[in-house]
Every structure is written in structure tokens, then in C-alpha cells.
Design a protein around this motif. Structure first.
Motif, PDB file in Angstrom:
ATOM      1  N   PRO A   1      41.156  40.778 -23.786  1.00 15.49           N
ATOM      2  CA  PRO A   1      40.693  40.461 -25.143  1.00 15.49           C
ATOM      3  C   PRO A   1      39.670  39.330 -25.195  1.00 15.49           C
ATOM      4  N   VAL A   2      39.861  38.297 -24.404  1.00 14.63           N
ATOM      5  CA  VAL A   2      38.907  37.185 -24.398  1.00 14.63           C
ATOM      6  C   VAL A   2      37.584  37.628 -23.771  1.00 14.63           C
ATOM      7  N   ALA A   3      37.646  38.502 -22.773  1.00  9.55           N
ATOM      8  CA  ALA A   3      36.421  39.022 -22.166  1.00  9.55           C
ATOM      9  C   ALA A   3      35.613  39.832 -23.177  1.00  9.55           C
ATOM     10  N   ILE A   4      36.282  40.578 -24.020  1.00  8.25           N
ATOM     11  CA  ILE A   4      35.587  41.351 -25.062  1.00  8.25           C
ATOM     12  C   ILE A   4      34.881  40.406 -26.032  1.00  8.25           C
ATOM     13  N   LEU A   5      35.560  39.345 -26.426  1.00 10.43           N
ATOM     14  CA  LEU A   5      34.929  38.358 -27.310  1.00 10.43           C
ATOM     15  C   LEU A   5      33.760  37.660 -26.612  1.00 10.43           C
ATOM     16  N   ALA A   6      33.908  37.371 -25.328  1.00  9.52           N
ATOM     17  CA  ALA A   6      32.820  36.734 -24.576  1.00  9.52           C
ATOM     18  C   ALA A   6      31.599  37.640 -24.519  1.00  9.52           C
ATOM     19  N   ILE A   7      31.818  38.934 -24.328  1.00  3.95           N
ATOM     20  CA  ILE A   7      30.696  39.877 -24.291  1.00  3.95           C
ATOM     21  C   ILE A   7      29.986  39.914 -25.634  1.00  3.95           C
ATOM     22  N   ALA A   8      30.735  39.814 -26.723  1.00  2.81           N
ATOM     23  CA  ALA A   8      30.111  39.773 -28.051  1.00  2.81           C
ATOM     24  C   ALA A   8      29.213  38.546 -28.189  1.00  2.81           C
ATOM     25  N   PHE A   9      29.693  37.396 -27.739  1.00  5.49           N
ATOM     26  CA  PHE A   9      28.868  36.181 -27.807  1.00  5.49           C
ATOM     27  C   PHE A   9      27.664  36.267 -26.860  1.00  5.49           C
ATOM     28  N   ILE A  10      27.832  36.926 -25.720  1.00 10.91           N
ATOM     29  CA  ILE A  10      26.707  37.098 -24.798  1.00 10.91           C
ATOM     30  C   ILE A  10      25.639  37.980 -25.432  1.00 10.91           C
ATOM     31  N   ILE A  11      26.049  39.037 -26.103  1.00 13.57           N
ATOM     32  CA  ILE A  11      25.085  39.918 -26.778  1.00 13.57           C
ATOM     33  C   ILE A  11      24.353  39.153 -27.878  1.00 13.57           C
ATOM     34  N   LEU A  12      25.089  38.373 -28.663  1.00 12.99           N
ATOM     35  CA  LEU A  12      24.456  37.563 -29.706  1.00 12.99           C
ATOM     36  C   LEU A  12      23.477  36.554 -29.102  1.00 12.99           C
ATOM     37  N   HIS A  13      23.871  35.926 -28.025  1.00 13.53           N
ATOM     38  CA  HIS A  13      23.009  34.957 -27.337  1.00 13.53           C
ATOM     39  C   HIS A  13      21.727  35.642 -26.859  1.00 13.53           C
ATOM     40  N   THR A  14      21.866  36.820 -26.281  1.00  8.05           N
ATOM     41  CA  THR A  14      20.706  37.559 -25.779  1.00  8.05           C
ATOM     42  C   THR A  14      19.758  37.959 -26.904  1.00  8.05           C
ATOM     43  N   VAL A  15      20.326  38.493 -27.984  1.00 13.56           N
ATOM     44  CA  VAL A  15      19.500  38.901 -29.124  1.00 13.56           C
ATOM     45  C   VAL A  15      18.766  37.690 -29.701  1.00 13.56           C
ATOM     46  N   ALA A  16      19.469  36.582 -29.850  1.00 14.32           N
ATOM     47  CA  ALA A  16      18.853  35.383 -30.420  1.00 14.32           C
ATOM     48  C   ALA A  16      17.750  34.836 -29.511  1.00 14.32           C
ATOM     49  N   VAL A  17      17.943  34.898 -28.197  1.00 11.46           N
ATOM     50  CA  VAL A  17      16.905  34.431 -27.272  1.00 11.46           C
ATOM     51  C   VAL A  17      15.663  35.292 -27.398  1.00 11.46           C
ATOM     52  N   PHE A  18      15.842  36.608 -27.486  1.00 10.60           N
ATOM     53  CA  PHE A  18      14.676  37.480 -27.634  1.00 10.60           C
ATOM     54  C   PHE A  18      14.007  37.295 -28.992  1.00 10.60           C
ATOM     55  N   MET A  19      14.781  36.970 -30.024  1.00 11.10           N
ATOM     56  CA  MET A  19      14.182  36.694 -31.329  1.00 11.10           C
ATOM     57  C   MET A  19      13.398  35.390 -31.301  1.00 11.10           C
ATOM     58  N   HIS A  20      13.902  34.410 -30.571  1.00  6.67           N
ATOM     59  CA  HIS A  20      13.233  33.114 -30.462  1.00  6.67           C
ATOM     60  C   HIS A  20      11.943  33.225 -29.653  1.00  6.67           C
ATOM     61  N   GLY A  21      11.969  34.064 -28.662  1.00  4.44           N
ATOM     62  CA  GLY A  21      10.801  34.245 -27.806  1.00  4.44           C
ATOM     63  C   GLY A  21      11.206  34.128 -26.354  1.00  4.44           C
ATOM     64  N   PHE A  22      11.140  35.223 -25.629  1.00  2.97           N
ATOM     65  CA  PHE A  22      11.522  35.254 -24.215  1.00  2.97           C
ATOM     66  C   PHE A  22      10.356  34.758 -23.367  1.00  2.97           C
ATOM     67  N   LYS A  23      10.621  33.743 -22.558  1.00  2.00           N
ATOM     68  CA  LYS A  23       9.610  33.217 -21.637  1.00  2.00           C
ATOM     69  C   LYS A  23      10.074  33.518 -20.216  1.00  2.00           C
ATOM     70  N   PHE A  24       9.139  33.821 -19.350  1.00  3.57           N
ATOM     71  CA  PHE A  24       9.487  34.101 -17.965  1.00  3.57           C
ATOM     72  C   PHE A  24       9.640  32.804 -17.190  1.00  3.57           C
ATOM     73  N   ASP A  25      10.769  32.134 -17.416  1.00  2.00           N
ATOM     74  CA  ASP A  25      11.095  30.945 -16.640  1.00  2.00           C
ATOM     75  C   ASP A  25      12.418  31.193 -15.916  1.00  2.00           C
ATOM     76  N   PHE A  26      12.828  30.242 -15.097  1.00  2.00           N
ATOM     77  CA  PHE A  26      14.020  30.420 -14.269  1.00  2.00           C
ATOM     78  C   PHE A  26      15.270  30.668 -15.114  1.00  2.00           C
ATOM     79  N   ASN A  27      15.425  29.912 -16.187  1.00  6.23           N
ATOM     80  CA  ASN A  27      16.613  30.025 -17.007  1.00  6.23           C
ATOM     81  C   ASN A  27      16.727  31.402 -17.647  1.00  6.23           C
ATOM     82  N   ASN A  28      15.640  31.896 -18.209  1.00  9.65           N
ATOM     83  CA  ASN A  28      15.686  33.202 -18.865  1.00  9.65           C
ATOM     84  C   ASN A  28      15.841  34.341 -17.866  1.00  9.65           C
ATOM     85  N   ILE A  29      15.182  34.235 -16.725  1.00  5.17           N
ATOM     86  CA  ILE A  29      15.297  35.286 -15.711  1.00  5.17           C
ATOM     87  C   ILE A  29      16.715  35.325 -15.138  1.00  5.17           C
TER      88      ILE A  29
END
Length: 182
Positions: A109-137
Motif C-alpha cells: 500500500p505504501v509503495a502504491i502511494l509512493a508511485i502516485a507521488f512519483i507520477i505527480l513529481h514527474t508531471v510537475a517537473v515536465f510542466m516546470h521545464g525539463f532540462k538535460f542535467d544530471f538530476n533530471n536525467i
């Protein structure tokens, strides 16, 4: 076909005792994702590229990190229980086995919630602007490695995964730690 294989076939994809908590976690994760995605889609372009929004997607990542540390604690506790110098420590082993049962029960159950937050984090990063740096890659690589983990977890319930859940989970954990702390 032996009785164990017949029993595994009859139980369905998720064992009955875990099914309710997995369904509840899926419902909560879906509700969080829908609520937060609705909020993200209503933001203006100036807000999306501001420093304040950067804290928003970092908060999603922090929530995912906390949940993932709990998920990974199950494997750490399993490893600690197998240590040789705990052979004579009955109290410590009893305490660790209680923690292990708790971590095992809430692992999925906690892994499912973590995946939801990971998806939100990913969507928000792409909305903010994805840069090809070490952290984003490194984040993108860990997301790609994360994809087979829940699928192999379903196969794990059926004893058909041949340790792919553990292997892909360890690969994800390494990439996740690199992304989180470097």
C-alpha cells in the motif's frame, strides 16, 4: 500440478488478506493524483516557471522519498534478521520480527502511494521545464527502471517473477538514491 500451485491459482492476483489494503491504497492514490493534477492544470504559466512552483514539485518528491524509505525498510529488515550475530539475541529478534511483519503488511500500500507521488513529481517537473542535467536525467532513468517493479510485484504474488521484483527494485533504489542525494 501440486497443491501449492493449485492454491496460488485459486487466490487471484493479490492475496485476500492484502487485497482490501491494496484497493484502499489505489483509491487514495487515485484521489491524491486527481486532486493534485487538477490543481496543477489550473496554474498559470508564470506560476509554473517560478521558484515557488519548484518547491511544489520538490514536495511531491520528498513525500515519495519518505514513502520509499518505508518500502525499502522491509528489505533492510529482512537482511538484518539474517545476520549471524543476532543468533543469541532473542529479544532483538522478536522486536525485529514485529517490525518486519508491520513493514511487510504495509509494503505494497505504501509503495502504491509512493508511485502516485512519483507520477505527480514527474508531471510537475515536465510542466516546470525539463532540462538535460544530471538530476533530471537520473530521475528519468529511475522512473524508467521503476516501471517493471509493480508489474513484477504482481507476478511475485503468483511466484512467477524469478526475483525480478527484487532485482528491479534494487536497481530502482540505487538510481533513486543517486537522484535524491546527488
Amino acid at each position: 500440478m501440486n497443491t501449492r500451485a493449485i492454491k496460488v491459482q485459486k487466490q487471484g492476483w493479490i492475496p485476500k488478506k492484502e487485497r482490501i489494503w491494496v484497493i484502499v491504497a489505489i483509491i487514495i492514490a487515485a484521489a491524491i493524483m486527481l486532486w493534485e493534477l487538477r490543481g496543477l492544470l489550473q496554474l498559470s504559466l508564470t506560476t509554473l516557471h517560478s521558484k515557488q512552483f519548484e518547491h511544489t514539485f520538490k514536495d511531491f518528491g520528498s513525500n515519495a522519498r519518505i514513502a520509499l524509505f518505508f518500502v525499502l525498510a522491509y528489505y533492510v529488515l529482512l537482511r538484518v534478521m539474517k545476520l549471524r550475530y543476532l543468533k543469541g539475541q532473542a529479544k532483538v529478534k522478536k522486536w525485529l520480527s514485529t517490525l518486519l511483519r508491520f513493514a511487510r503488511r504495509w509494503h505494497t500500500p505504501v509503495a502504491i502511494l509512493a508511485i502516485a507521488f512519483i507520477i505527480l513529481h514527474t508531471v510537475a517537473v515536465f510542466m516546470h521545464g525539463f532540462k538535460f542535467d544530471f538530476n533530471n536525467i537520473s530521475g528519468l532513468l529511475s522512473l524508467i527502471v521503476l516501471l517493471p517493479v509493480p508489474i513484477s510485484g504482481l507476478f511475485r504474488y503468483q511466484r512467477m517473477d524469478r526475483k525480478w521484483h527484487l532485482r528491479s527494485g534494487v536497481a530502482f533504489a540505487i538510481l533513486f538514491l543517486i537522484h535524491s542525494f546527488l
